[in-house]
Design a protein around this motif. Structure first.
Motif, short mmCIF file in Angstrom:
data_model
loop_
_atom_site.label_atom_id
_atom_site.label_comp_id
_atom_site.label_asym_id
_atom_site.label_seq_id
_atom_site.Cartn_x
_atom_site.Cartn_y
_atom_site.Cartn_z
N ILE A 1 0.85 -1.20 0.00
CA ILE A 1 0.00 0.00 0.00
C ILE A 1 0.88 1.25 0.00
N ALA A 2 1.91 1.24 0.83
CA ALA A 2 2.82 2.38 0.90
C ALA A 2 3.50 2.63 -0.44
N ALA A 3 3.98 1.55 -1.06
CA ALA A 3 4.65 1.69 -2.36
C ALA A 3 3.70 2.24 -3.41
N TRP A 4 2.47 1.76 -3.41
CA TRP A 4 1.50 2.22 -4.42
C TRP A 4 1.18 3.70 -4.24
N CYS A 5 1.04 4.13 -2.99
CA CYS A 5 0.76 5.55 -2.74
C CYS A 5 1.93 6.42 -3.19
N ALA A 6 3.16 5.96 -2.95
CA ALA A 6 4.33 6.72 -3.41
C ALA A 6 4.37 6.76 -4.93
N LEU A 7 4.04 5.65 -5.58
CA LEU A 7 4.01 5.60 -7.03
C LEU A 7 3.04 6.62 -7.59
N ARG A 8 1.94 6.83 -6.89
CA ARG A 8 0.89 7.75 -7.36
C ARG A 8 1.10 9.18 -6.89
N GLY A 9 2.29 9.48 -6.36
CA GLY A 9 2.64 10.87 -6.13
C GLY A 9 2.57 11.37 -4.70
N PHE A 10 2.25 10.50 -3.74
CA PHE A 10 2.13 10.94 -2.35
C PHE A 10 3.46 10.76 -1.60
N GLU A 11 3.70 11.66 -0.66
CA GLU A 11 4.81 11.47 0.28
C GLU A 11 4.37 10.40 1.28
N VAL A 12 5.22 9.40 1.48
CA VAL A 12 4.82 8.25 2.29
C VAL A 12 5.91 7.91 3.30
N THR A 13 5.49 7.70 4.54
CA THR A 13 6.40 7.16 5.56
C THR A 13 5.87 5.79 5.98
N LEU A 14 6.78 4.84 6.11
CA LEU A 14 6.41 3.45 6.40
C LEU A 14 7.03 3.03 7.73
N GLN A 15 6.18 2.67 8.68
CA GLN A 15 6.63 2.38 10.04
C GLN A 15 6.50 0.90 10.37
N ALA B 1 11.48 4.98 4.97
CA ALA B 1 11.36 4.13 6.16
C ALA B 1 11.27 5.02 7.39
N ASP B 2 10.48 4.59 8.37
CA ASP B 2 10.22 5.45 9.54
C ASP B 2 10.00 4.57 10.77
N VAL B 3 11.10 3.99 11.29
CA VAL B 3 11.01 3.10 12.45
C VAL B 3 10.44 3.85 13.66
N ALA B 4 10.83 5.08 13.84
CA ALA B 4 10.39 5.85 15.01
C ALA B 4 8.93 6.29 14.91
N GLY B 5 8.38 6.30 13.72
CA GLY B 5 6.98 6.71 13.56
C GLY B 5 6.76 8.21 13.58
N ASP B 6 7.82 8.98 13.27
CA ASP B 6 7.70 10.45 13.29
C ASP B 6 6.72 10.96 12.23
N GLY B 7 6.55 10.21 11.17
CA GLY B 7 5.68 10.65 10.08
C GLY B 7 4.22 10.75 10.47
N ALA B 8 3.81 10.07 11.53
CA ALA B 8 2.41 10.09 11.94
C ALA B 8 1.94 11.50 12.28
N ALA B 9 2.81 12.30 12.86
CA ALA B 9 2.44 13.66 13.27
C ALA B 9 2.29 14.60 12.07
N LYS B 10 2.90 14.24 10.94
CA LYS B 10 2.84 15.08 9.74
C LYS B 10 1.78 14.62 8.75
N ALA B 11 1.27 13.41 8.94
CA ALA B 11 0.43 12.77 7.91
C ALA B 11 -0.98 13.34 7.88
N ASP B 12 -1.55 13.34 6.69
CA ASP B 12 -2.96 13.68 6.49
C ASP B 12 -3.83 12.43 6.52
N LEU B 13 -3.19 11.29 6.26
CA LEU B 13 -3.88 10.01 6.29
C LEU B 13 -2.95 8.98 6.92
N ILE B 14 -3.42 8.28 7.94
CA ILE B 14 -2.66 7.20 8.56
C ILE B 14 -3.37 5.89 8.29
#
Length: 678
Positions: A325-339, A376-389
């Motif tokens: 899912i993360a790879a597909w979203c990145a392919l379609r132009g979204f910034e993606v963090t994967l935890q 990659a986002d082991v710490a999960g910092d991207g959650a605070a920036k995300a519009d969709l989790i």
């Protein structure tokens, strides 16, 4: 332009250059996309009639729409022609108008920028030459086979004679669209240039003519010869038969046969044969159902609009589903963090993403940019920036609810939280949330890159705006959203479970897996249910099956007991053995005959559950149910979906079969509530 006096076209614009060349621009009124409705065609016919009497030095046909050249025929009109029984008249009208273009006593050039599909490609084929833009948006195709027909406005006659039969059939039998460069390589277009230079190139062709390579002309002549038309159809038919059965999808076979008989005829005689053949197909059940599916797809695409307010997606769980899912979203132009817990769990997902990007993005610069969008986002910092989790961890209620509590503490106020759960009820999952209105299910199907459907799973506390935004997001990643109720199994898994369970029960009775799979394939399913269980994995099938069995008050079949190392395809052994990713299905004894009711057992288990889902409001209506099952399971598209199939065989006849199965196999075939309302 005195010859056009008295005409006031609504859809075509005329421009006469000082050099005597006429530019005819299509700007269909009140639409953002050019399609060839009868009003557009009839106006064109009137203009061409005047040109025949007072021809310009040359004619250039183009579009002024930003979206592209011509998207094809107006499919809604063809559905009306079918209802009125006037399909052949509509086909003949289009053929005659395009033949007027071909017979004009002056050079004609089509300028193709953006999409050029179906009738648009056929119009261009009637011209003396074609110029395509080098823009990435330019795609040229003849996708009619996907609607159960084939090009009927001269395309199946002219294309083989222009580019040769092999290249022409590759386009027409697959419905594949070509870039401008690829179209130039086969001789479909005569030049590819920058959009602002297209008119200049067209003028050059009008003044100096088009010189096609000898190899192209020789290939076109030889591949349409009498001898070629005796040999090539057999080869093409075998290729088609590997993918589609004639009884299910007659169009490819009719296309090949019509060309075999009429490929050597004069154009007008060949057009007549094409018209009769396509009209017959258009009025058949396969074309009607595939056309219906086209409109269902358009309906799903329209859900939610375009605005979703999402630019950053954070995915928690880097397993097969979460990572893909993360790879597909990145392919379609979204910034993606994967935890995930550790980098060792994320790396395999990044490796799969690299394979996907290499396949889908050929330009190295664009591929590098795509790769950079997935972090990659082991710490999960991207959650605070995300519009969709998107939560995609293992199916455990406590683990999911603990994660949600952590995420809600850091989420942006307008961010959405969704779960990719395949079976847990959404009301239960979201019971402890502080903001349930912004929580939903977003259920993808495996493999993510191939399966077009996403279920938007509702629950009592979800806001309507959440559903709208998620539907818009699904469209932005080229997925088809279907809103469903949050009951166990949602729509697709709930309907698929009884079908797969019945297959397992039949297998337990000693019916060979190959025979069970053959019964499903004969019905039109894309894969047999025994192979499907092995592909999904017996562990996954057992997990979902247990939940669904409890929901229906049933017990899980013994054959779904999971043995370590024998979970199916991923272990190399399950119900079948697997070698090099392919199931090894033991041959059936020569004298083996499958039970007469085997196919009915499989299909009616599915149909009965579909009726129950519709009755219980899992989806809003029968159209959404049919769409969800077709796009989510591959249910025989030519049959139009479960509810449409019941209508085709008749409700009373279907009920009679179901009651016969009930008498033989018991309560699992008892007709469920909802049949009377059909």
């Amino acid at each position: 332009m005195n010859q056009f006096s008295g005409l006031s076209p609504q859809h075509w614009q005329l421009e006469e250059r000082k050099d005597g060349i006429l530019i005819l621009s299509l700007e269909r009124k009140d639409t953002s996309v050019n399609t060839l409705c009868q009003a557009v065609l009839n106006e064109l016919d009137g203009l061409l009639e005047r040109m025949a009497f007072a021809p310009p030095k040359g004619l250039i046909i183009r579009s002024t729409k930003k979206a592209g050249f011509i998207a094809g025929a107006d499919i809604a009109e063809f559905a009306e022609f079918d209802a009125k029984g006037t399909v052949l008249d509509a086909i003949s009208n289009g053929q005659n108008i395009f033949q007027r273009i071909a017979e004009l006593p002056c050079p004609t050039v089509a300028l193709i920028h953006g999409h050029c599909m179906g009738g648009g490609t056929e119009l261009s084929l009637a011209c003396s030459a074609r110029v395509a833009s080098d823009d990435a948006s330019t795609r040229i195709g003849l996708p009619e086979v996907k609607l159960g027909i084939y090009p009927g406005w001269g395309g199946s006659v002219r294309l083989p004679r222009l580019v040769g039969a092999p290249a022409a059939f590759d386009m027409m039998l697959t419905g594949r669209a070509l870039s401008g460069k690829a179209a130039r390589a086969i001789g479909l277009v005569d030049a590819v240039t920058a959009p602002d230079l297209m008119v200049n190139k067209a003028v050059e062709f009008i003044e100096h003519g088009v010189h096609r390579p000898f190899k192209q002309k020789a290939t076109a002549w030889l591949s349409n010869s009498w001898l070629a038309r005796q040999i090539l159809p057999g080869v093409l038919t075998k290729q088609v038969a590997r993918k589609a059965r004639k009884a299910h999808y007659p169009a490819p076979y009719s296309l090949i046969d019509t060309w075999r008989r009429s490929g050597g005829m004069p154009v007008r005689a060949a057009l007549k044969q094409e018209g009769y053949s396509v009209a017959k197909l258009a009025q058949g059940p396969t074309a009607r159902n595939l056309t219906r599916i086209f409109f269902l797809m358009e309906r799903l695409k329209s859900l939610g609009g375009k605005e979703h307010g999402i630019s950053h997606v954070h995915v928690v769980g880097a397993g097969v589903m979460g990572g893909d899912i993360a790879a597909w979203c990145a392919l379609r132009g979204f910034e993606v963090t994967l935890q995930d817990r550790e980098m060792q769990y994320i790396q395999p997902a990044l490796d799969r993403a690299e394979t996907l990007f290499a396949k889908k993005v050929k330009d190295e610069t664009k591929r590098t940019a795509t790769r950079a969008r997935l972090q990659a986002d082991v710490a999960g910092d991207g959650a605070a920036k995300a519009d969709l989790i998107i939560e995609a961890i293992f199916e455990n209620l406590d683990a999911k609810q603990t994660l949600y509590a952590t995420l809600e503490a850091t989420m942006k106020p307008d961010a959405l939280l969704v779960s990719n759960t395949s079976s847990i009820a959404l009301d239960t999952l979201g019971a402890k949330l502080s903001h349930p209105a912004r929580f939903a299910g977003l259920h993808y199907f495996n493999p993510v890159a191939m399966m077009p459907l996403v279920e938007i799973v509702r629950h009592a506390g979800m806001a309507a705006e959440t559903e709208r935004r998620l539907a818009a997001f699904c469209r932005s990643i080229d997925k088809l959203p279907v809103p469903v109720a949050g009951t166990p199994g949602f729509l697709v898994n709930r309907i698929l479970a009884p079908y797969m369970q019945e297959a397992i029960l039949a297998f337990s009775e000693g019916i060979p897996g190959r025979a069970i799979d053959k019964a499903a394939l004969d019905f039109g399913m894309p894969m047999g249910p025994i192979e499907l269980v092995d592909t999904v994995g017996l562990d996954v099938a057992a997990s979902v099956g247990k939940i669904m069995a409890e929901f229906h008050g049933q017990t899980l079949p013994d054959a779904l007991q999971v043995t370590p190392g024998k979970r199916g395809k991923k272990d190399g052994e399950g119900l079948y053995k697997w070698v090099d990713g392919k199931a090894v299905k033991p041959e059936l004894p020569k004298d083996y005959k499958a039970p007469d009711d085997l196919q009915d057992r499989l299909v009616f288990a599915l149909l009965n559950e579909a009726v129950s889902c519709l009755h219980q409001g899992v989806v809003a209506d029968a159209e959404l149910l049919d769409a969800g099952v077709i796009f989510g399971t591959g249910f025989a598209p030519f049959r139009g979906g479960p509810i449409e199939h019941i209508k085709a065989i008749g409700r009373d006849a279907a009920l009679a079969t179901l009651k016969s199965l009930e008498g033989k196999y018991g309560a699992r075939f008892t007709p469920k509530a909802g049949w009377d309302a059909l």
